[in-house]
Design a protein around this motif. Sequence first.
Motif, mmCIF file in Angstrom:
data_model
loop_
_atom_site.group_PDB
_atom_site.id
_atom_site.type_symbol
_atom_site.label_atom_id
_atom_site.label_comp_id
_atom_site.label_asym_id
_atom_site.label_seq_id
_atom_site.Cartn_x
_atom_site.Cartn_y
_atom_site.Cartn_z
ATOM 1 N N LEU A 137 15.728 -14.034 -4.153
ATOM 2 C CA LEU A 137 14.891 -13.227 -5.045
ATOM 3 C C LEU A 137 15.525 -11.921 -5.524
ATOM 4 C CD1 LEU A 137 11.449 -13.653 -3.235
ATOM 5 C CD2 LEU A 137 12.160 -14.711 -5.381
ATOM 6 N N ALA A 138 16.427 -11.350 -4.758
ATOM 7 C CA ALA A 138 17.006 -10.064 -5.159
ATOM 8 C C ALA A 138 18.092 -10.258 -6.215
ATOM 9 C CB ALA A 138 17.588 -9.350 -3.943
ATOM 10 N N ARG A 139 18.431 -9.186 -6.900
ATOM 11 C CA ARG A 139 19.554 -9.243 -7.822
ATOM 12 C C ARG A 139 20.825 -9.502 -7.027
ATOM 13 N NH1 ARG A 139 17.836 -4.166 -9.164
ATOM 14 N NH2 ARG A 139 19.946 -3.410 -8.760
ATOM 15 N N PRO A 140 21.672 -10.411 -7.459
ATOM 16 C CA PRO A 140 22.880 -10.732 -6.685
ATOM 17 C C PRO A 140 23.854 -9.568 -6.574
ATOM 18 C CG PRO A 140 22.885 -11.864 -8.803
ATOM 19 C CD PRO A 140 21.525 -11.280 -8.644
ATOM 20 N N ASP A 141 23.743 -8.578 -7.479
ATOM 21 C CA ASP A 141 24.633 -7.428 -7.422
ATOM 22 C C ASP A 141 24.023 -6.270 -6.632
ATOM 23 O OD1 ASP A 141 22.626 -6.788 -9.198
ATOM 24 O OD2 ASP A 141 23.939 -5.861 -10.691
ATOM 25 N N SER A 142 23.003 -6.532 -5.821
ATOM 26 C CA SER A 142 22.366 -5.483 -5.024
ATOM 27 C C SER A 142 23.380 -4.839 -4.089
ATOM 28 C CB SER A 142 21.207 -6.078 -4.209
ATOM 29 O OG SER A 142 20.175 -6.547 -5.054
ATOM 30 N N MET A 167 7.251 4.782 -5.622
ATOM 31 C CA MET A 167 8.482 5.066 -4.899
ATOM 32 C C MET A 167 9.615 4.144 -5.311
ATOM 33 S SD MET A 167 6.638 5.436 -1.166
ATOM 34 C CE MET A 167 8.131 5.632 -0.189
ATOM 35 N N LEU A 168 9.302 3.063 -6.037
ATOM 36 C CA LEU A 168 10.260 1.979 -6.237
ATOM 37 C C LEU A 168 10.963 2.053 -7.580
ATOM 38 C CD1 LEU A 168 8.025 -0.888 -4.847
ATOM 39 C CD2 LEU A 168 9.947 0.198 -3.674
ATOM 40 N N ALA A 169 12.247 1.713 -7.593
ATOM 41 C CA ALA A 169 13.035 1.645 -8.818
ATOM 42 C C ALA A 169 12.809 0.302 -9.505
ATOM 43 C CB ALA A 169 14.518 1.820 -8.504
ATOM 44 N N PRO A 170 13.040 0.209 -10.811
ATOM 45 C CA PRO A 170 12.953 -1.080 -11.494
ATOM 46 C C PRO A 170 13.959 -2.073 -10.898
ATOM 47 C CG PRO A 170 13.036 0.719 -13.083
ATOM 48 C CD PRO A 170 13.336 1.320 -11.737
ATOM 49 N N GLY A 171 13.543 -3.331 -10.840
ATOM 50 C CA GLY A 171 14.445 -4.372 -10.364
ATOM 51 C C GLY A 171 14.560 -4.495 -8.871
ATOM 52 N N VAL A 172 13.740 -3.768 -8.124
ATOM 53 C CA VAL A 172 13.842 -3.778 -6.670
ATOM 54 C C VAL A 172 13.279 -5.081 -6.095
ATOM 55 C CG1 VAL A 172 11.576 -2.706 -6.276
ATOM 56 C CG2 VAL A 172 13.421 -2.368 -4.599
ATOM 57 N N VAL A 179 5.577 -12.831 -6.090
ATOM 58 C CA VAL A 179 5.140 -12.532 -4.726
ATOM 59 C C VAL A 179 5.269 -13.825 -3.931
ATOM 60 C CG1 VAL A 179 3.247 -11.837 -3.221
ATOM 61 C CG2 VAL A 179 3.555 -10.715 -5.443
ATOM 62 N N ALA A 180 6.225 -13.858 -3.028
ATOM 63 C CA ALA A 180 6.476 -15.046 -2.219
ATOM 64 C C ALA A 180 6.096 -14.773 -0.768
ATOM 65 C CB ALA A 180 7.944 -15.459 -2.303
ATOM 66 N N VAL A 181 5.573 -15.794 -0.116
ATOM 67 C CA VAL A 181 5.237 -15.713 1.307
ATOM 68 C C VAL A 181 5.910 -16.881 2.018
ATOM 69 C CG1 VAL A 181 3.030 -14.571 0.880
ATOM 70 C CG2 VAL A 181 3.118 -17.068 0.987
ATOM 71 N N GLY A 240 11.912 -18.055 -9.567
ATOM 72 C CA GLY A 240 12.085 -16.825 -8.814
ATOM 73 C C GLY A 240 12.257 -15.672 -9.785
ATOM 74 N N ARG A 241 13.225 -14.843 -9.531
ATOM 75 C CA ARG A 241 13.507 -13.719 -10.437
ATOM 76 C C ARG A 241 14.032 -14.257 -11.762
ATOM 77 N NH1 ARG A 241 14.747 -8.321 -10.158
ATOM 78 N NH2 ARG A 241 14.361 -8.322 -7.898
ATOM 79 N N THR A 242 13.468 -13.773 -12.861
ATOM 80 C CA THR A 242 13.921 -14.183 -14.193
ATOM 81 C C THR A 242 14.426 -13.016 -15.022
ATOM 82 O OG1 THR A 242 11.648 -14.022 -15.032
ATOM 83 C CG2 THR A 242 12.398 -16.199 -14.270
ATOM 84 N N SER A 243 14.391 -11.803 -14.461
ATOM 85 C CA SER A 243 14.898 -10.624 -15.163
ATOM 86 C C SER A 243 15.409 -9.626 -14.145
ATOM 87 C CB SER A 243 13.795 -9.976 -16.002
ATOM 88 O OG SER A 243 14.190 -8.683 -16.436
ATOM 89 N N PRO A 244 16.519 -8.940 -14.450
ATOM 90 C CA PRO A 244 17.010 -7.916 -13.527
ATOM 91 C C PRO A 244 16.057 -6.733 -13.385
ATOM 92 C CG PRO A 244 18.272 -7.903 -15.571
ATOM 93 C CD PRO A 244 17.422 -9.121 -15.599
ATOM 94 N N GLU A 245 15.107 -6.585 -14.312
ATOM 95 C CA GLU A 245 14.160 -5.475 -14.255
ATOM 96 C C GLU A 245 12.912 -5.793 -13.443
ATOM 97 O OE1 GLU A 245 14.787 -2.376 -15.558
ATOM 98 O OE2 GLU A 245 16.764 -3.303 -15.743
ATOM 99 N N HIS A 246 12.733 -7.050 -13.054
ATOM 100 C CA HIS A 246 11.529 -7.449 -12.341
ATOM 101 C C HIS A 246 11.519 -6.919 -10.899
ATOM 102 C CE1 HIS A 246 10.440 -11.150 -15.032
ATOM 103 N NE2 HIS A 246 10.042 -10.001 -15.546
ATOM 104 N N THR A 247 10.319 -6.659 -10.398
ATOM 105 C CA THR A 247 10.099 -6.403 -8.978
ATOM 106 C C THR A 247 9.713 -7.719 -8.314
ATOM 107 O OG1 THR A 247 9.377 -4.122 -9.327
ATOM 108 C CG2 THR A 247 8.648 -5.203 -7.293
ATOM 109 N N THR A 248 10.326 -8.019 -7.181
ATOM 110 C CA THR A 248 9.990 -9.215 -6.423
ATOM 111 C C THR A 248 9.634 -8.821 -4.994
ATOM 112 O OG1 THR A 248 12.332 -9.580 -5.904
ATOM 113 C CG2 THR A 248 11.434 -10.739 -7.818
ATOM 114 N N ILE A 249 8.783 -9.623 -4.370
ATOM 115 C CA ILE A 249 8.308 -9.332 -3.010
ATOM 116 C C ILE A 249 8.382 -10.596 -2.163
ATOM 117 C CG2 ILE A 249 6.323 -8.656 -1.591
ATOM 118 C CD1 ILE A 249 5.272 -7.041 -3.961
ATOM 119 N N PHE A 250 8.865 -10.436 -0.941
ATOM 120 C CA PHE A 250 8.726 -11.459 0.089
ATOM 121 C C PHE A 250 7.892 -10.858 1.194
ATOM 122 C CE2 PHE A 250 10.552 -13.502 4.045
ATOM 123 C CZ PHE A 250 9.860 -14.699 3.893
#
Length: 333
Positions: free
Chosen positions: A128-133, A216-221, A248-250, A290-300
Amino acid sequence: MGTRTLTSTDVERLVDWEGLLSALERVHRELATGRAVQPAPVPLRDPSAAAADSPAVVPMLSFAPDLGLFAVKVLADAPRNRELGRPAQRSTVSLYAADTGECLAMVDGRALTRIRTAAATAMATRALARPDSRTVALLGSGALAIEHAAALHRAFELDEIRVWSRSADRARSATDGLRALGIPAVAAASAANAVREADIVCTLTPSLSPILSAGMLAPGVHVNAVGSPPRRAYSELEPGVFARAAVVAVDSRQVAWADSGNVRNAVASGALAETDIVEIGEVLEGLVPGRTSPEHTTIFNSVGIGLQDLAAADHILRRAAAAGAGTMVTIRE
């Protein structure tokens, strides 16, 4: 044939990281495609104990037909133990052959739970995270935070891991220990400072009230909410964090709805629709995006499931059998 008993020291010595990740991914894919069984646990509590932190016994059951295994984890969850300097949770995992009912292994749950939890987080973060994190924030400084730092350091090429704790001394101690392992860790003065511009955020505290807000969160987190025990009264994320998430994944919808205060609070507030929750296995299997944009917020959001314990115990048992590790006992003649 006897039962192989394995201590936490055995688990720590025998685990193979990529092998464990593969084992976890397999059972999550099987759950997503209906080839594994994961019921929601039913906690056992004193009917007269109404406090949110009253002790509970949580039997966690799981069945993986493709592996020919079922498992039972018995988790004793006693939050008040922390005030006495004792572990808040104790557990044992028993692994069985599905066709014969033979007890194959008994595994102490302390290290197994800590390691499989961090491995499941790394698995979900890869998905789910950006691969360049490059930057991680850990809100929490205990053993689970240390394990997460090591797991994410293996999974990504990280420049910095920021560690925050309500105790500055514990945060410094954790970062000193991580740097000794070659992990680029620094202590953060506040949760906000730790999270600022971080690519990956992990909440790893048994907090009754939220410690992370959307502002508190940056874009793409990508956020991993992992610390809350399987109790509805506990929550680490404000509902607004869920409101801004594209995914939002569980680990299991059924278990999350039964046990996650984060998820239930977000749905109750209207920040999250119950129908928008996906399982991480569905993402891994390609059944949902899963993530479809580098600007998206994703949650596990994870409270842990028995299938993870089954997969981890099976992984350790196979390596123990090959190495002749553990102690063989006969519990049925």
